[in-house]
Design a protein around this motif. Structure first.
Motif, PDB file in Angstrom:
ATOM      1  N   ALA A  59     -39.694  32.894  32.663  1.00 45.41           N
ATOM      2  CA  ALA A  59     -39.594  33.732  31.459  1.00 45.41           C
ATOM      3  C   ALA A  59     -40.817  33.535  30.563  1.00 45.41           C
ATOM      4  O   ALA A  59     -41.371  34.497  30.031  1.00 45.41           O
ATOM      5  N   GLN A  60     -41.252  32.284  30.401  1.00 46.59           N
ATOM      6  CA  GLN A  60     -42.431  32.007  29.587  1.00 46.59           C
ATOM      7  C   GLN A  60     -43.691  32.614  30.216  1.00 46.59           C
ATOM      8  O   GLN A  60     -44.530  33.177  29.518  1.00 46.59           O
ATOM      9  N   LYS A  63     -36.218  29.019  35.811  1.00 46.39           N
ATOM     10  CA  LYS A  63     -36.030  30.337  35.180  1.00 46.39           C
ATOM     11  C   LYS A  63     -36.702  30.390  33.812  1.00 46.39           C
ATOM     12  O   LYS A  63     -37.301  31.405  33.439  1.00 46.39           O
ATOM     13  N   LYS A  64     -36.618  29.295  33.064  1.00 41.34           N
ATOM     14  CA  LYS A  64     -37.286  29.249  31.760  1.00 41.34           C
ATOM     15  C   LYS A  64     -38.798  29.342  31.920  1.00 41.34           C
ATOM     16  O   LYS A  64     -39.477  30.039  31.153  1.00 41.34           O
ATOM     17  N   ALA A  65     -39.318  28.648  32.936  1.00 39.37           N
ATOM     18  CA  ALA A  65     -40.763  28.695  33.176  1.00 39.37           C
ATOM     19  C   ALA A  65     -41.212  30.100  33.562  1.00 39.37           C
ATOM     20  O   ALA A  65     -42.271  30.574  33.132  1.00 39.37           O
ATOM     21  N   THR A  95     -35.889  31.615  42.060  1.00 40.37           N
ATOM     22  CA  THR A  95     -34.887  31.104  41.118  1.00 40.37           C
ATOM     23  C   THR A  95     -33.511  30.951  41.745  1.00 40.37           C
ATOM     24  O   THR A  95     -32.603  30.450  41.092  1.00 40.37           O
ATOM     25  N   GLN A 100     -43.588  36.416  29.710  1.00 43.01           N
ATOM     26  CA  GLN A 100     -43.897  36.777  28.325  1.00 43.01           C
ATOM     27  C   GLN A 100     -45.393  36.646  28.046  1.00 43.01           C
ATOM     28  O   GLN A 100     -45.994  37.522  27.419  1.00 43.01           O
ATOM     29  N   ASP A 104     -32.165  27.443  41.463  1.00 42.95           N
ATOM     30  CA  ASP A 104     -32.264  26.805  40.142  1.00 42.95           C
ATOM     31  C   ASP A 104     -31.065  27.157  39.260  1.00 42.95           C
ATOM     32  O   ASP A 104     -31.203  27.451  38.094  1.00 42.95           O
ATOM     33  N   ASN A 128     -29.782  23.888  36.038  1.00 42.52           N
ATOM     34  CA  ASN A 128     -30.327  23.684  34.695  1.00 42.52           C
ATOM     35  C   ASN A 128     -31.261  24.801  34.239  1.00 42.52           C
ATOM     36  O   ASN A 128     -31.687  24.825  33.096  1.00 42.52           O
ATOM     37  N   GLY A 129     -31.603  25.705  35.100  1.00 42.69           N
ATOM     38  CA  GLY A 129     -32.409  26.857  34.701  1.00 42.69           C
ATOM     39  C   GLY A 129     -33.831  26.525  34.307  1.00 42.69           C
ATOM     40  O   GLY A 129     -34.493  27.331  33.644  1.00 42.69           O
ATOM     41  N   THR A 130     -34.350  25.363  34.709  1.00 43.68           N
ATOM     42  CA  THR A 130     -35.703  24.973  34.317  1.00 43.68           C
ATOM     43  C   THR A 130     -36.739  25.948  34.842  1.00 43.68           C
ATOM     44  O   THR A 130     -37.642  26.383  34.112  1.00 43.68           O
ATOM     45  N   LYS A 157     -48.254  31.038  37.495  1.00 42.37           N
ATOM     46  CA  LYS A 157     -48.672  30.856  36.099  1.00 42.37           C
ATOM     47  C   LYS A 157     -50.203  30.822  36.037  1.00 42.37           C
ATOM     48  O   LYS A 157     -50.821  31.477  35.190  1.00 42.37           O
TER      49      LYS A 157
END
Length: 524
Positions: free
Chosen positions: A197-198, A193-195, A183, A201, A186, A189-191, A156
């Motif tokens: 994706a953000q 994976k969400k990070a 991932t 994007q 993970d 809870n996919g935490t 990030k």
């Protein structure tokens, strides 16, 4: 007050004046948040936590007064990758990602970082391998999730600070492959994976901005302006307002410069470089545009003065630009101030003795003293340091503005890069040098992110960007027509110039006649 970039004492050499490492040197710890983003972890001292099996064979860290000053390139790469127990200092992350491109292309670094991540993950997945972390023992699954979250945070920070590193498909594919491996742990809870994706994007949005049509960067403008064109005083008669509009344009152009652009410019002055920091075929457009903008402003100032027919109008124009330069100085816009003074010091303007004799010189002399090049621009550096201190303590936006003389800033970076070697005699990377380069680039990037508080005037800005300017030849002609040559050298220059213009006119006339004759023959 001591200058931040080093003025040097009497008798100091040029190189010593540009750069000096005190015994207790350490890079500034403040990192511009809009580039590096918030960190979910506190800063860790270099060397904390496990570094993987290759760390011990890569060379020992070398510290001075508690600060990392050298290490092998491989060990520096390993130190970049987080562990279950530690996360590298954010200043270190930025400094290494910026300086690594001097030694290897960003894509190669990305590949190696991915390999180190995989090696560390494999260690965590080894059955029976349990590590005491602080005050408790993490189960294997919790270790993997903690490690994965830190790896995502690293990427990030990388994608936010240097989105250009991910412009090509190879880099994006490599980033995707690394994050897919991360991932795997993970699934609950996919935490992470969400990070991811953000992060992806945000990266795509940053890349879209880079690929979108660029604004007019103030490229070098054409030819000679017609005598009937409205002058700058017809657009803006308030010098402070013009200084504010110049500050708008400066910040817009400076904000398009990326940290890696500056590192590329510095490192590419050295012919030994074997790869480009950003782009393999062309130089960075943002740097060229910013340099062109400063040159255009100098030429515009000279044009506005020389195109005035009457002495009183020339005098008024000179005094107006002196006031504009004073306004830029008060704001902290030293780049525009230098460009304006440079325009008034161009030979076609400087030689107008009769005009200058009517100008009130007190303000101009003060401005010239601030820009005096003696002692490595000591006066300017002292003034710049004062503006920096004002910016650091500022409570209002106008006081936060610092726009340094860009050419001097780049020259300082170059000499800093040139007079200190990249490697020490033991083969280690001279990281102390790159701490300082990174610190200065971070400081510049902080200045470029200040929001301009002044109201924008589109008409004035359009004039500044599109008003035709005289060529050097046209400036000389206008100057000699205003005040005839006096010295022998001026008379020779004027004679040569008139001969050149006449010969060019004859060639153009002959070419036109040839074209007319050819057209006539075609019709027959």
């Amino acid at each position: 007050m001591q200058a931040s970039l080093g003025g040097g004492g009497p008798g100091d050499g040029a190189c010593d004046a540009f750069f000096f490492f005190p015994g207790n040197y350490a890079p500034d710890s403040v990192v511009f948040s809009s580039i590096l983003g918030p960190s979910h972890r506190g800063q860790a001292q270099p060397g904390m936590g496990e570094r993987g099996s290759g760390a011990s064979s890569s060379g020992d860290l070398v510290f001075r007064d508690g600060h990392l000053i050298s290490w092998s390139l491989e060990a520096l790469m390993e130190h970049l990758v987080p562990t279950v127990d530690s996360y590298p200092d954010r200043t270190y992350v930025f400094t290494f990602l910026l300086s690594s491109r001097v030694f290897m292309p960003p894509h190669d670094l990305l590949v190696r970082v991915g390999q180190i991540c995989l090696e560390q993950r494999q260690q965590l997945e080894t059955p029976g391998l349990r590590r005491v972390t602080l005050l408790y023992v993490l189960p294997p699954q919790a270790k993997l999730k903690s490690f994965s979250a830190k790896i995502v945070q690293l990427f990030k920070e990388w994608t936010e600070a240097f989105p250009c590193d991910f412009q090509d498909e190879k880099a994006m594919a490599e980033l995707k492959a690394i994050t897919q491996r991360v991932t795997l742990s993970d699934e609950e809870n996919g935490t992470v994976k969400k990070a991811i994706a953000q992060m992806t994007q945000s990266l795509l949005l940053s890349l879209a901005k880079l690929r979108s049509p660029a604004m007019d960067k103030g490229s070098v403008l054409k030819a000679k302006s017609p005598a009937t064109q409205k002058d700058i005083l017809g657009m803006c008669c308030d010098p402070l307002v013009l200084a504010q509009q110049l500050t708008h344009l400066e910040l817009e152009r400076a904000s398009s410069i990326h940290p890696e652009d500056l590192m590329q410019m510095v490192s590419h002055m050295d012919s030994r470089d074997k790869h480009r920091c950003r782009g393999d075929l062309t130089k960075t457009y943002s740097l060229e545009a910013y340099d062109n903008w400063s040159n255009c402003l100098s030429m515009l100032v000279a044009t506005e003065v020389c195109r005035m027919v009457k002495k009183k109008h020339q005098t008024r124009m000179l005094e107006f630009f002196i006031d504009v330069a004073q306004g830029c100085f008060n704001i902290g816009n030293f780049n525009s101030m230098m460009a304006i003074i440079g325009g008034m010091n161009l030979s076609p303007v400087a030689r107008l003795k009769k005009t200058w004799s009517k100008v009130k010189m007190a303000k101009f002399e003060v401005l010239e003293r601030h820009m005096d090049p003696s002692s490595n621009f000591r006066n300017y550096r002292t003034t710049l340091q004062g503006a920096i201190q004002r910016s650091q303590m500022a409570k209002s936006s106008p006081e936060k503005i610092v726009i340094p003389v860009f050419n001097l800033f780049v020259k300082d970076l170059y000499f800093l890069h040139k007079i200190h070697t990249n490697h020490l005699p033991n083969g280690h990377v001279n990281f102390k040098k790159f701490w300082e380069i990174s610190r200065r680039i971070q400081e510049f990037m902080t200045w470029t992110q200040v929001e301009c508080p002044f109201q924008k005037d589109e008409k004035i800005q359009k004039y500044l960007l599109t008003a035709p300017i005289y060529s050097e030849e046209a400036l000389s002609i206008a100057s000699f027509e205003s005040e005839g040559p006096e010295s022998r050298s001026e008379k020779d220059s004027w004679k040569t110039l008139r001969t050149t213009v006449r010969n060019r006119a004859r060639r153009q006339e002959c070419s036109q006649q040839t074209l007319d004759e050819a057209h006539t023959c075609t019709e027959l």
